[in-house]
Design a protein around this motif. Structure first.
Motif, mmCIF file in Angstrom:
data_model
loop_
_atom_site.group_PDB
_atom_site.id
_atom_site.type_symbol
_atom_site.label_atom_id
_atom_site.label_comp_id
_atom_site.label_asym_id
_atom_site.label_seq_id
_atom_site.Cartn_x
_atom_site.Cartn_y
_atom_site.Cartn_z
ATOM 1 N N GLU A 151 42.917 28.588 38.681
ATOM 2 C CA GLU A 151 43.885 29.287 39.542
ATOM 3 C C GLU A 151 44.149 28.461 40.798
ATOM 4 O O GLU A 151 45.298 28.272 41.218
ATOM 5 C CB GLU A 151 43.338 30.668 39.931
ATOM 6 N N ARG A 155 47.718 27.097 41.801
ATOM 7 C CA ARG A 155 48.303 27.552 43.059
ATOM 8 C C ARG A 155 48.593 26.407 44.020
ATOM 9 O O ARG A 155 49.305 26.584 45.006
ATOM 10 C CB ARG A 155 47.340 28.533 43.745
ATOM 11 N N VAL B 172 48.518 31.293 36.964
ATOM 12 C CA VAL B 172 47.956 32.007 38.115
ATOM 13 C C VAL B 172 47.807 33.498 37.778
ATOM 14 O O VAL B 172 46.766 34.112 38.043
ATOM 15 C CB VAL B 172 48.818 31.811 39.391
ATOM 16 N N GLU B 173 48.834 34.074 37.148
ATOM 17 C CA GLU B 173 48.767 35.496 36.751
ATOM 18 C C GLU B 173 47.546 35.753 35.859
ATOM 19 O O GLU B 173 46.795 36.696 36.074
ATOM 20 C CB GLU B 173 50.035 35.891 35.963
ATOM 21 N N THR B 175 44.795 33.843 35.252
ATOM 22 C CA THR B 175 43.478 33.566 35.846
ATOM 23 C C THR B 175 43.095 34.677 36.830
ATOM 24 O O THR B 175 41.930 35.063 36.915
ATOM 25 C CB THR B 175 43.436 32.199 36.551
ATOM 26 N N ARG B 176 44.077 35.196 37.565
ATOM 27 C CA ARG B 176 43.761 36.287 38.512
ATOM 28 C C ARG B 176 43.354 37.554 37.785
ATOM 29 O O ARG B 176 42.390 38.210 38.157
ATOM 30 C CB ARG B 176 44.987 36.589 39.378
ATOM 31 N N CYS B 217 49.356 42.136 33.734
ATOM 32 C CA CYS B 217 49.522 40.679 33.654
ATOM 33 C C CYS B 217 50.352 40.315 32.430
ATOM 34 O O CYS B 217 51.279 39.492 32.516
ATOM 35 C CB CYS B 217 48.132 40.042 33.610
#
Lengths: 298, 298
Positions: A151, A155, B172-173, B175-176, B217
Motif C-alpha cells: 500500500e 500510495r 491501495v483499495e 491492501t487497505r 472494496c
C-alpha cells in the motif's frame, strides 16, 4: 550513531563486523571507509525515519502497536538500503526509492515474524526473537504488514516524478521476490520440505531464494525507480543476487566451510559492477566487503 | 452447474439458500430469478477459470500445489463477484475487473487459511477446514498467496484499456481493506482482543471490518476499473459495505437475534442502489436478497 544502529542484527548488518577485522587500513583508505560507512548509515537512518513516519501508533492501538514493534524488531536487511543506493547510482534521487525500500523492509519483517511464530508443528521456540505478543497477534500482524508495505508503495505515486507504470513494475518485482517463487520458496526449502541435494546445495538454494533474490529485487527496483537503462537494471539485479547470497551464506553456521563459494560469489558481484562503466560503484561495492564499510575510525 | 458450484461455502454463497425458501414466486419472477442466478454463476465461473489459469501447478510443486489447493479450499466470497458486477454496472467490460476480483478472492483465501492455522495459543482445531498440510506449509502458503494476488493485479496492466494509475488505486483499495485497518482489524476483534461493547456490537464491528469492507472494496474497485464516476464509486462502495455486513451477520450464530439490524442494513443498501439512476441494478441488488438469486426453476 551507536544508538541508531543498536537494533541491527549482528548476523546481517555490515556495520557490525569491524572489530574482528585484523588488518589495519592506510589513512587514505580510512577516509574512504568513513565515507562509505556514513553513506550506508545515512541511508539506513532515512529508511527508518520513513518507516516511523509511515506507521504511527494510532487507533486501533491493539493492531498498530504490534505492527510498529514487529516492524522494528526484525533485523534490518541491506536489500532495502541497496534499493536506495542503486537508485542513486543510476542518477535518481534518494526520495524516489524510499517507499520501495520501506516496502522491502516490511515484507522482510513480516517473513521474519512468521518464521518465528510458534506453530503446533514447531515444538521448540526458535531463537532470535523476543515474543512480546501472543502467536495469534504475531500471525495477524505479519498478515497486516505485507499488504501495508505494498500500500505504501502504491500510495507513493507522484506522477510528476515517477510514472505509475514504474511503480507497478516495482510492485511486481517485490511481490515476486517475496512470494512463492522467491522468499517463500526459500523458507519451504529451509524447513527441509524438499531435498534438493547435499546440505551445501540446500544452503545455497535457500540463500539464493531468500537473501539473494531480495537483494536482487532491491537493486533492480532502485535502478528502475532511478531511471536506469534496462542493461543497468539487469546488471544491478545480478550484483544484488550475488551480494545477497554472500550475506545469506555468511550468516549460516556452515559459512566457514563455504569460503570458496563465498569468494566465487563476491567475484561475480564485482564483475557486474565493473561492467557499469562511468558509474561510481565504490559505495555499492562495499556491500560485499564488510570490512571496508565497517572499520571504525580511531 | 452443480459441479461447478459444489465447492461453494454454504454459509456465504447466495446460490445455496434456495430450497429453504417457503415462498413460491410468480412465473415472471422466476424468469428474473433465473437470469440473476445465471449471471452470478457465470461471473463466479469466470473468476474461477481466471484463478485456475493464473495458478498452474508448476515447479516447485511443494510450493504451488498447496497454493492451488488452499486457494480453492477457501469458501468463495461474493466480494469478488461484486467487483465484476460493479464494473459491468458502470459500463466496463468483464475482463477489466477480472484480475482485481481474483486478487480479492486470493486475499480472502489467505486470511481464511491463516484463521484456521493451529497456533500454540489456539489449542483446539477450528472447525470448517480439512487440514491437508502441516501448519508450517499452510502458514507459508498464506504468506505466498497475499503477494501473489497483488502481483496478479499489478501484472494485469493493459495501458490500452486501463491506465496504470487506476490499477495503483485499486491496489491501495485492496491492501487497505485486507490489511491492518480492515480485515486484520476485524480478525483481531474476533479473537476478543479488544472489548468494543456488547456481544452484538462486536459482531457488527467484526462484520463491518471483514465482510463489509471487503465487499465495499470489491464494489469500489469494480466501479473504478469500469470507468465509473466518483459518485458512482462511492455509492457502490456504500452498497458493498452494507451488503457485505448483511452476509457477515447472516453467517453468525446470533443472526436470528439480529434480524432488525439485518433489515436496516438491507434498507441502507437498497437506498444506495436507488440513487444510481439509469443503471440496471436488479442483478446487483440480488446480492442482498438471496432468495431472489437462488430460487430453483421448477
Amino acid at each position: 550513531m551507536a544508538t541508531r544502529l543498536s537494533h541491527f542484527n549482528h548476523k546481517t548488518s555490515f556495520f557490525t563486523k569491524s572489530r574482528s577485522n585484523p588488518r589495519r587500513p592506510s589513512p587514505r583508505c580510512i577516509v574512504a571507509m568513513a565515507r562509505t560507512q556514513s553513506y550506508w548509515a545515512s541511508v539506513e537512518a532515512e529508511i527508518e525515519a520513513y518507516l516511523k513516519k509511515s506507521i504511527p501508533i494510532r487507533s486501533p492501538e491493539t493492531v498498530f502497536e504490534p505492527m510498529h514493534h514487529l516492524t522494528f524488531a526484525a533485523p534490518r536487511t541491506t536489500a532495502a538500503a541497496l534499493c536506495v543506493a542503486a537508485c542513486e547510482l543510476v542518477g535518481g534521487g534518494r526520495d524516489q526509492a524510499m517507499a520501495a525500500a520501506a516496502a522491502i523492509h516490511l515484507m522482510h519483517a513480516a517473513a521474519y515474524t512468521h518464521e518465528h511464530l510458534p506453530l503446533t508443528d514447531r515444538p521448540r521456540p526458535r531463537p532470535g526473537i523476543q515474543h512480546k505478543y501472543d502467536p495469534n497477534i504475531e500471525l495477524l500482524t505479519g498478515d497486516g504488514i505485507i499488504p501495508f508495505g505494498l500500500e505504501l508503495l502504491a500510495r507513493s505515486m507522484d506522477p510528476a516524478r515517477t510514472k505509475p507504470d514504474k511503480i507497478l513494475r516495482v510492485i511486481v518485482e517485490i511481490t515476486r521476490a517475496t512470494g512463492s517463487q522467491g522468499m517463500v520458496d526459500g523458507q519451504y526449502q529451509e524447513l527441509g520440505l524438499d531435498q534438493l541435494g547435499s546440505e551445501y546445495d540446500i544452503i545455497e538454494y535457500v540463500c539464493r531464494k531468500k537473501e539473494g533474490e531480495l537483494h536482487a529485487c532491491g537493486a533492480a527496483c532502485g535502478a528502475i525507480l532511478g531511471g536506469g537503462a534496462e542493461e543497468e537494471i539487469e546488471t544491478l539485479r545480478r550484483f544484488g543476487l550475488h551480494a545477497g547470497m554472500v550475506q545469506g551464506i555468511q550468516g549460516k553456521k556452515k559459512a566457514g566451510l563455504m569460503e570458496e563459494k563465498i569468494e566465487k560469489l563476491k567475484e561475480l558481484a564485482h564483475k557486474e559492477l565493473k561492467s557499469l562503466k562511468g558509474k561510481k560503484t565504490e559505495l555499492i561495492s562495499s556491500l560485499i566487503e564488510p570490512s571496508v564499510a565497517a572499520v571504525q575510525i580511531s
